[in-house]
Scaffold this active site. Structure first.
Site, PDB file in Angstrom:
ATOM      1  N   PRO A 108       0.821  -1.205   0.000  1.00  0.00           N
ATOM      2  CA  PRO A 108       0.000   0.000   0.000  1.00  0.00           C
ATOM      3  C   PRO A 108       0.857   1.258   0.000  1.00  0.00           C
ATOM      4  O   PRO A 108       2.073   1.208   0.149  1.00  0.00           O
ATOM      5  CB  PRO A 108      -0.767  -0.130   1.312  1.00  0.00           C
ATOM      6  CG  PRO A 108       0.243  -0.764   2.226  1.00  0.00           C
ATOM      7  CD  PRO A 108       1.042  -1.724   1.370  1.00  0.00           C
ATOM      8  N   TRP A 109       0.178   2.419  -0.099  1.00  0.00           N
ATOM      9  CA  TRP A 109       0.919   3.676  -0.168  1.00  0.00           C
ATOM     10  C   TRP A 109       1.093   4.357   1.188  1.00  0.00           C
ATOM     11  O   TRP A 109       1.872   5.279   1.324  1.00  0.00           O
ATOM     12  CB  TRP A 109       0.246   4.663  -1.136  1.00  0.00           C
ATOM     13  CG  TRP A 109      -1.224   4.859  -0.980  1.00  0.00           C
ATOM     14  CD1 TRP A 109      -2.200   4.359  -1.789  1.00  0.00           C
ATOM     15  CD2 TRP A 109      -1.911   5.635   0.010  1.00  0.00           C
ATOM     16  NE1 TRP A 109      -3.446   4.760  -1.360  1.00  0.00           N
ATOM     17  CE2 TRP A 109      -3.293   5.544  -0.261  1.00  0.00           C
ATOM     18  CE3 TRP A 109      -1.494   6.399   1.108  1.00  0.00           C
ATOM     19  CZ2 TRP A 109      -4.259   6.187   0.527  1.00  0.00           C
ATOM     20  CZ3 TRP A 109      -2.451   7.027   1.893  1.00  0.00           C
ATOM     21  CH2 TRP A 109      -3.812   6.924   1.587  1.00  0.00           C
ATOM     22  N   LYS A 114       5.467  -5.313  -5.714  1.00  0.00           N
ATOM     23  CA  LYS A 114       4.954  -4.170  -6.457  1.00  0.00           C
ATOM     24  C   LYS A 114       4.434  -3.142  -5.450  1.00  0.00           C
ATOM     25  O   LYS A 114       3.368  -3.311  -4.856  1.00  0.00           O
ATOM     26  CB  LYS A 114       3.832  -4.547  -7.414  1.00  0.00           C
ATOM     27  CG  LYS A 114       3.593  -3.413  -8.442  1.00  0.00           C
ATOM     28  CD  LYS A 114       2.155  -3.201  -8.821  1.00  0.00           C
ATOM     29  CE  LYS A 114       1.237  -2.572  -7.852  1.00  0.00           C
ATOM     30  NZ  LYS A 114       1.219  -1.078  -7.848  1.00  0.00           N
ATOM     31  N   GLU A 142       1.711   2.768  -6.791  1.00  0.00           N
ATOM     32  CA  GLU A 142       2.173   3.794  -7.730  1.00  0.00           C
ATOM     33  C   GLU A 142       2.288   5.156  -7.061  1.00  0.00           C
ATOM     34  O   GLU A 142       2.958   6.058  -7.590  1.00  0.00           O
ATOM     35  CB  GLU A 142       1.222   3.881  -8.933  1.00  0.00           C
ATOM     36  CG  GLU A 142      -0.185   4.326  -8.623  1.00  0.00           C
ATOM     37  CD  GLU A 142      -1.110   3.162  -8.258  1.00  0.00           C
ATOM     38  OE1 GLU A 142      -2.339   3.351  -8.343  1.00  0.00           O
ATOM     39  OE2 GLU A 142      -0.609   2.076  -7.882  1.00  0.00           O
ATOM     40  N   GLY A 156      -1.991  -1.060 -10.856  1.00  0.00           N
ATOM     41  CA  GLY A 156      -2.602  -2.329 -10.516  1.00  0.00           C
ATOM     42  C   GLY A 156      -2.932  -3.196 -11.712  1.00  0.00           C
ATOM     43  O   GLY A 156      -2.579  -4.377 -11.764  1.00  0.00           O
ATOM     44  N   THR A 182     -10.220  -2.747   0.472  1.00  0.00           N
ATOM     45  CA  THR A 182     -11.009  -3.959   0.288  1.00  0.00           C
ATOM     46  C   THR A 182     -11.372  -4.172  -1.172  1.00  0.00           C
ATOM     47  O   THR A 182     -11.368  -5.321  -1.659  1.00  0.00           O
ATOM     48  CB  THR A 182     -12.277  -3.889   1.166  1.00  0.00           C
ATOM     49  OG1 THR A 182     -11.867  -3.844   2.545  1.00  0.00           O
ATOM     50  CG2 THR A 182     -13.160  -5.101   0.966  1.00  0.00           C
ATOM     51  N   GLY A 236      -8.452  -5.661  -2.773  1.00  0.00           N
ATOM     52  CA  GLY A 236      -8.274  -7.031  -2.321  1.00  0.00           C
ATOM     53  C   GLY A 236      -9.193  -7.994  -3.042  1.00  0.00           C
ATOM     54  O   GLY A 236      -8.796  -9.114  -3.390  1.00  0.00           O
ATOM     55  N   GLU A 266      -4.483  -8.186   3.990  1.00  0.00           N
ATOM     56  CA  GLU A 266      -4.884  -7.266   5.051  1.00  0.00           C
ATOM     57  C   GLU A 266      -5.516  -6.079   4.361  1.00  0.00           C
ATOM     58  O   GLU A 266      -4.850  -5.362   3.608  1.00  0.00           O
ATOM     59  CB  GLU A 266      -3.688  -6.819   5.900  1.00  0.00           C
ATOM     60  CG  GLU A 266      -4.134  -6.167   7.194  1.00  0.00           C
ATOM     61  CD  GLU A 266      -3.305  -4.960   7.570  1.00  0.00           C
ATOM     62  OE1 GLU A 266      -3.834  -4.115   8.311  1.00  0.00           O
ATOM     63  OE2 GLU A 266      -2.161  -4.844   7.126  1.00  0.00           O
ATOM     64  N   CYS A 301      -4.924   1.541   8.290  1.00  0.00           N
ATOM     65  CA  CYS A 301      -6.056   0.625   8.143  1.00  0.00           C
ATOM     66  C   CYS A 301      -6.731   0.348   9.476  1.00  0.00           C
ATOM     67  O   CYS A 301      -7.921   0.027   9.512  1.00  0.00           O
ATOM     68  CB  CYS A 301      -5.609  -0.669   7.485  1.00  0.00           C
ATOM     69  SG  CYS A 301      -4.153  -1.391   8.239  1.00  0.00           S
ATOM     70  N   GLU A 333     -14.753   3.382   4.961  1.00  0.00           N
ATOM     71  CA  GLU A 333     -13.438   3.883   5.348  1.00  0.00           C
ATOM     72  C   GLU A 333     -13.126   5.212   4.660  1.00  0.00           C
ATOM     73  O   GLU A 333     -13.280   5.338   3.448  1.00  0.00           O
ATOM     74  CB  GLU A 333     -12.385   2.833   4.973  1.00  0.00           C
ATOM     75  CG  GLU A 333     -11.002   3.097   5.504  1.00  0.00           C
ATOM     76  CD  GLU A 333     -10.072   1.921   5.245  1.00  0.00           C
ATOM     77  OE1 GLU A 333      -9.272   1.606   6.126  1.00  0.00           O
ATOM     78  OE2 GLU A 333     -10.157   1.314   4.164  1.00  0.00           O
ATOM     79  N   PHE A 346     -10.055   6.917   5.604  1.00  0.00           N
ATOM     80  CA  PHE A 346      -8.595   6.878   5.562  1.00  0.00           C
ATOM     81  C   PHE A 346      -8.003   8.282   5.640  1.00  0.00           C
ATOM     82  O   PHE A 346      -6.981   8.603   5.029  1.00  0.00           O
ATOM     83  CB  PHE A 346      -8.110   6.172   4.285  1.00  0.00           C
ATOM     84  CG  PHE A 346      -6.945   5.238   4.528  1.00  0.00           C
ATOM     85  CD1 PHE A 346      -7.111   4.082   5.257  1.00  0.00           C
ATOM     86  CD2 PHE A 346      -5.682   5.516   4.030  1.00  0.00           C
ATOM     87  CE1 PHE A 346      -6.045   3.215   5.485  1.00  0.00           C
ATOM     88  CE2 PHE A 346      -4.611   4.665   4.256  1.00  0.00           C
ATOM     89  CZ  PHE A 346      -4.802   3.508   4.987  1.00  0.00           C
TER      90      PHE A 346
END
Length: 493
Positions: free
Chosen positions: A156-157, A181, A184, A214, A236, A239, A256, A290, A388, A390
């Site tokens: 994640p970023w 990976k 970005e 992605g 999510t 995911g 996760e 998260c 979420e 965030f």
């Protein structure tokens, strides 16, 4: 243009330009300016990274290395990271706005960057097989643990280095090789880490990094025929997409994912402790975690006092540039996310929720700054309570008794974390048993340790990171049957 740094991707201990010559920009969220160019990797670049990892596992020294030898390599990696921690932290701050003090060893995740390697270095030779007392004459049956082989890791970023090492250390300890990976939006600290780790004398191909988006990098990586399993941390929705790709070849994937974690303040709670703990569980990273405990469920008898105290504490926070040592909350990590958080605040305001503190006053002409934002009287079926954000945004809802608090807390598609604030520890522990979440904090929030497993219930993911469970997820079991007195009667005689 000369001030813009150009990165390459990393495969087989070498740096490479993308095969089709594509690049994308990385912005510094403190000012919104482009500071780096990152390779836009596609299928040919993914193939190169996976081929290097497969060769290292199948034909190189890594695949033949004894567990104790791997442990010595991991310990060396931890020592090298400790040596270059400030350099790595500076890149992460420039790339995603994380405060340097959150990365420096000795504080928060910075210490994990070193401790995880040393912990898993000691775990390498601790996974023992076992003999199974099978009810078969003249047969010896035993079980052993084995690595999968090439593992894809999607990062994640919000905390690139911390998340990477949570995944990477147990994965290598288990004997796998890896192609990563990063997001970005924050690829540069991962690439910088590869440059640092060249000093650790890793065999070529053990670690590889491809950068990009992605659909054009992450999906081909997970879908690659030589990748045996994947690990994903992110939202999510991402995911679900990653799991769908992995399912094409029936690959295991650990995930996760998102969260909308409740913090429950009971009527007997120490309000000063609860207010400070709740604030610490949301705002210092700008809500960009998260497990951010942003859904506040407060007993009706104390909700008004709690809300006033929370606003008084949080409004003192200094929002500013991450390299300013007086800054307590830095910027949102990237432009698209910044604009999304502002849209979510506006939507909650338009929905009529009571706005106690408006973080939009921290916005600037340059950079992606949002201050702490608090809404009250937010019902649990509202978008703000269910989805979420965030970002540094909290919602408050009152409840009348413990049964209602548990029901509201569990009324979510997520189940990553939860907090309980109460002087009655026994009652709080009983409540923790009824909360559907992978981590429950009682009279604290946001703590973590390399030894303690992390993961979610429900749509917050499956599998675990950290601890014994974190390493186990990167291993598979094999059952071996040995005939101690070989004889095989004619099955048709």
């Amino acid at each position: 243009m000369s001030d813009i740094r150009t990165f390459q991707y990393f495969a087989n201990n070498q740096w490479h330009d993308p095969a089709d010559g594509g690049w994308f920009d990385s912005e510094n969220p403190a000012n919104g300016e482009v500071w780096a160019r990152v390779p836009d990797c596609r299928q040919a670049d993914v193939d190169r990274g996976v081929a290097a990892a497969r060769e290292a596992f199948c034909d190189g020294p890594w695949g033949r290395m004894l567990p104790a030898e791997r442990g010595r390599v991991l310990r060396r990696i931890g020592d090298v990271i400790s040596k270059f921690a400030e350099r790595l932290g500076a890149i992460e701050t420039q790339d995603n706005g994380k405060l340097p003090q959150m990365i420096t060893p000795g504080l928060r995740e910075g210490q994990w960057l070193v401790d995880s390697w040393h912990y898993y270095a000691g775990m390498c030779d601790k996974f023992e097989g076992r003999v199974i007392p099978a009810e078969a004459p003249d047969m010896h049956n035993y079980m052993k643990w084995e690595p999968f082989g090439v593992v894809a890791q999607i990062l994640p970023w919000n905390s690139p280095l911390g998340t990477l090492i949570w995944k990477l250390a147990p994965c290598l300890a288990a004997g796998n090789t890896v192609v990563m990976k990063p997001s970005e939006h924050s690829s540069c600290s991962t690439l910088e880490l590869m440059d640092v780790l060249l000093e650790a004398d890793l065999p070529p191909g053990v670690l590889n990094v491809v950068t990009g988006f992605g659909s054009t990098t992450g999906e081909p990586l997970i879908d690659h025929k030589d990748v045996r399993m994947a690990s994903f941390t992110g939202g999510t929705a991402g995911g679900r997409a990653a799991a769908a790709v992995a399912s094409r070849q029936v690959k295991p994937i650990i995930m996760e994912l998102g969260g909308k974690s409740p913090q429950i303040v009971l009527p007997d709670a120490d309000l000063e402790l609860a207010v400070n703990g709740v604030a610490a569980g949301i705002f210092p990273p700008g809500g960009q975690s998260c497990i951010s405990g942003s859904r506040l469920l407060v007993h009706r008898s104390v909700v008004e006092e709690f809300s006033h105290r929370l606003v008084d504490v949080v409004k003192k926070a200094k929002v500013g540039e991450p390299n300013d040592p007086t800054t307590q909350i830095g910027p949102m990590a990237n432009g698209p996310h910044y604009r999304n958080v502002l849209d979510r605040i506006a939507a909650a305001d338009d929905a009529g929720h009571k706005l106690l503190l408006d973080g939009r006053t921290a916005c600037r002409d340059k950079g992606y700054y949002i201050g702490p934002t608090i809404f009250a009287d937010v019902p649990n079926n509202a978008d703000l309570a269910q989805n979420e954000v965030f970002g540094p945004v909290a919602s408050i809802e009152a409840f009348d008794d413990q049964a209602e608090a548990v029901r509201i807390a569990n009324d979510s598609i997520y189940g990553l974390a939860a907090g309980i604030w109460s002087r009655d520890v026994t009652s709080a522990m009983r409540m923790a048993d009824r909360i559907e979440a992978g981590t429950v904090y009682i009279n604290n929030y946001f703590n973590a340790a390399t030894q303690s497993p992390v993961g979610g219930y429900k749509q917050s993911g499956y599998g675990r990171e950290n601890g014994w469970e974190g390493m186990r997820c990167f291993m598979q079991t094999k059952s071996v049957w040995l005939a101690t007195d070989p004889h095989q009667p004619d099955p048709f005689g």
